[in-house]
Design a protein around this motif. Structure first.
Motif, PDB file in Angstrom:
ATOM      1  N   ASN A  33      -5.277   6.723  -1.816  1.00 37.73           N
ATOM      2  CA  ASN A  33      -4.095   6.611  -0.957  1.00 37.73           C
ATOM      3  C   ASN A  33      -2.817   6.927  -1.736  1.00 37.73           C
ATOM      4  O   ASN A  33      -1.729   6.507  -1.344  1.00 37.73           O
ATOM      5  N   GLY A  36      -0.743   3.929  -3.278  1.00 36.20           N
ATOM      6  CA  GLY A  36       0.175   3.181  -2.413  1.00 36.20           C
ATOM      7  C   GLY A  36       1.440   3.943  -2.075  1.00 36.20           C
ATOM      8  O   GLY A  36       2.170   3.540  -1.164  1.00 36.20           O
ATOM      9  N   GLY A  38       1.468   7.460  -1.566  1.00 33.56           N
ATOM     10  CA  GLY A  38       1.157   8.646  -0.793  1.00 33.56           C
ATOM     11  C   GLY A  38       1.122   9.890  -1.674  1.00 33.56           C
ATOM     12  O   GLY A  38       1.822   9.979  -2.680  1.00 33.56           O
ATOM     13  N   SER A 255      -4.623  -2.875   9.491  1.00 33.92           N
ATOM     14  CA  SER A 255      -4.394  -1.435   9.382  1.00 33.92           C
ATOM     15  C   SER A 255      -3.556  -1.088   8.160  1.00 33.92           C
ATOM     16  O   SER A 255      -3.559   0.052   7.696  1.00 33.92           O
ATOM     17  N   HIS A 256      -2.832  -2.069   7.639  1.00 32.71           N
ATOM     18  CA  HIS A 256      -2.062  -1.865   6.411  1.00 32.71           C
ATOM     19  C   HIS A 256      -2.867  -2.237   5.163  1.00 32.71           C
ATOM     20  O   HIS A 256      -2.411  -2.012   4.047  1.00 32.71           O
ATOM     21  N   THR A 334      -5.034  -0.232  -1.878  1.00 32.67           N
ATOM     22  CA  THR A 334      -5.659  -0.506  -0.576  1.00 32.67           C
ATOM     23  C   THR A 334      -4.618  -0.748   0.505  1.00 32.67           C
ATOM     24  O   THR A 334      -4.962  -1.227   1.587  1.00 32.67           O
ATOM     25  N   THR A 335      -3.360  -0.443   0.242  1.00 34.44           N
ATOM     26  CA  THR A 335      -2.288  -0.756   1.184  1.00 34.44           C
ATOM     27  C   THR A 335      -1.676   0.514   1.767  1.00 34.44           C
ATOM     28  O   THR A 335      -1.460   1.494   1.062  1.00 34.44           O
ATOM     29  N   GLN A 336      -1.407   0.462   3.064  1.00 37.39           N
ATOM     30  CA  GLN A 336      -0.681   1.526   3.761  1.00 37.39           C
ATOM     31  C   GLN A 336       0.620   0.931   4.289  1.00 37.39           C
ATOM     32  O   GLN A 336       0.590   0.017   5.104  1.00 37.39           O
ATOM     33  N   ASP A 338       4.424   0.945   6.272  1.00 35.76           N
ATOM     34  CA  ASP A 338       5.070   1.603   7.414  1.00 35.76           C
ATOM     35  C   ASP A 338       6.198   2.509   6.947  1.00 35.76           C
ATOM     36  O   ASP A 338       6.485   3.531   7.555  1.00 35.76           O
TER      37      ASP A 338
END
Length: 346
Positions: A33, A36, A38, A255-256, A334-336, A338
């Protein structure tokens, strides 16, 4: 109202530069990811650092990021015969971990991984003779060795790389470039001294992007605060409140990556005891959330929802107001988020 990643940009970039200064020829790693942040953001940062090569996890990641980074793209997942073809530019370099894989990449730019004590993938010493003829048909960018983080047996990382270099030299294979991972700057310097004709290039991700923990912070915005009395029911599962208090709805759900936890290697009695205690509490629906309020991590009132979490605050704790933000201790990989907010400009 969002789960926000705040970045102290000047501090974060100062750390990046310190890593670049310690590891000349570094190959920044951007996979998963994007640690974290991007892929696009890290591609921009690597460009700003004038990196000539960026390592990504898969061919799919390389296809996504190729328009954001103009240098070479090193794909870390080894090529496998029969894999789905993904169109990539010529500046993409494939990792390969078998003689058959090398033979399947005629004309391609390749880095050949050797089998380290990780025992994950790589060519063996017995493969070197066959490899000697196979590399004539590819554009060899160098060899690579992926080393373990811990060495419980007391073995030495430099000695392991040294031994492989000697095997490659004995097989009369090119030693112009060696990609390595999980070596310190001192260990890199030692190897460079022993093999002055070889260019050692460190592939680094975690240290590069996450090495300064205080440069980044996740915060979830408070969306609602509701008083609740002992015995009242709440939530999807209509649990009963064990005591008077408040329910705090905060941005950040499954989802985050909130509430999701990757397995960890645990060492020592105390960490194991804490793990057992957490598992025991979970069996009675008591789960500690990553959100902090009034100096403490707070309990989930129930398992996190898709986009929000509901926390329980006891009555002796003054609740936050709607719009406040709660610090969240989340794992970057492991975090998405906003949104991302840069607190300072470089």
């Amino acid at each position: 109202m969002a789960l926000t990643l705040y970045v102290d940009t000047a501090r974060w970039r100062a750390h990046q530069q310190s890593v670049v200064d310690q590891f000349p020829g570094i190959v920044p790693v951007c996979k998963g990811n994007g640690y974290g942040f991007g892929h696009e953001r890290l591609a921009d940062e690597a460009t700003r650092l004038r990196a000539d090569m960026l390592a990504v996890g898969t061919t799919y990641e390389a296809a996504r990021i190729k328009d954001y980074f103009g240098g070479d793209l090193l794909v870390l997942t080894p090529y496998r015969l029969g894999e789905e073809p993904v169109p990539l530019p010529d500046r993409a370099i494939r990792s390969v971990s078998s003689v058959e894989g090398v033979r399947g990449l005629v004309g391609a730019r390749v880095v050949i991984e050797v089998m380290s004590s990780m025992r994950r993938h790589g060519v063996s010493e017995d493969d070197l003779v066959k490899l000697h003829t196979a590399i004539d048909d590819v554009r060899l960018e160098g060899f690579a060795i992926h080393l373990p983080l811990d060495r419980a047996d007391g073995s030495d990382a430099v000695e392991e790389v040294f031994a492989w270099m000697e095997r490659l030299r004995a097989a009369r294979l090119p030693l112009h470039t060696m990609f390595v991972s999980h070596l310190s700057a001192t260990e890199m310097a030692t190897l460079q001294q022993q093999f002055p004709q070889t260019r050692f290039r460190a592939r680094i991700g975690t240290l590069m992007w996450l090495g300064d923990h205080d440069a980044t912070e996740y915060r979830g915005a408070v969306l609602d605060v509701t008083r609740i009395a002992k015995g009242e029911r709440y939530g999807y599962r209509q649990e009963k409140a064990a005591a008077d208090g408040h329910l705090v709805v905060v941005a950040g759900g499954t989802s985050h990556g909130v509430g999701l936890e990757a397995p960890k290697a645990v060492h020592g009695l105390m960490p194991r005891a804490k793990g057992v205690a957490r598992a025991g509490l979970a069996t009675v629906n008591r789960n500690l959330s990553p959100f902090v309020w009034a100096g403490k991590q707070r309990w989930f009132a129930e398992p996190p929802h898709m986009q929000v979490s509901i926390l329980y605050l006891p009555s002796d704790v003054a609740p936050p107001a709607v719009g406040d933000e709660l610090v969240a201790h989340l794992r970057h990989t492991t975090t998405q988020f906003d949104r991302v907010v840069d607190r300072q400009s470089a």
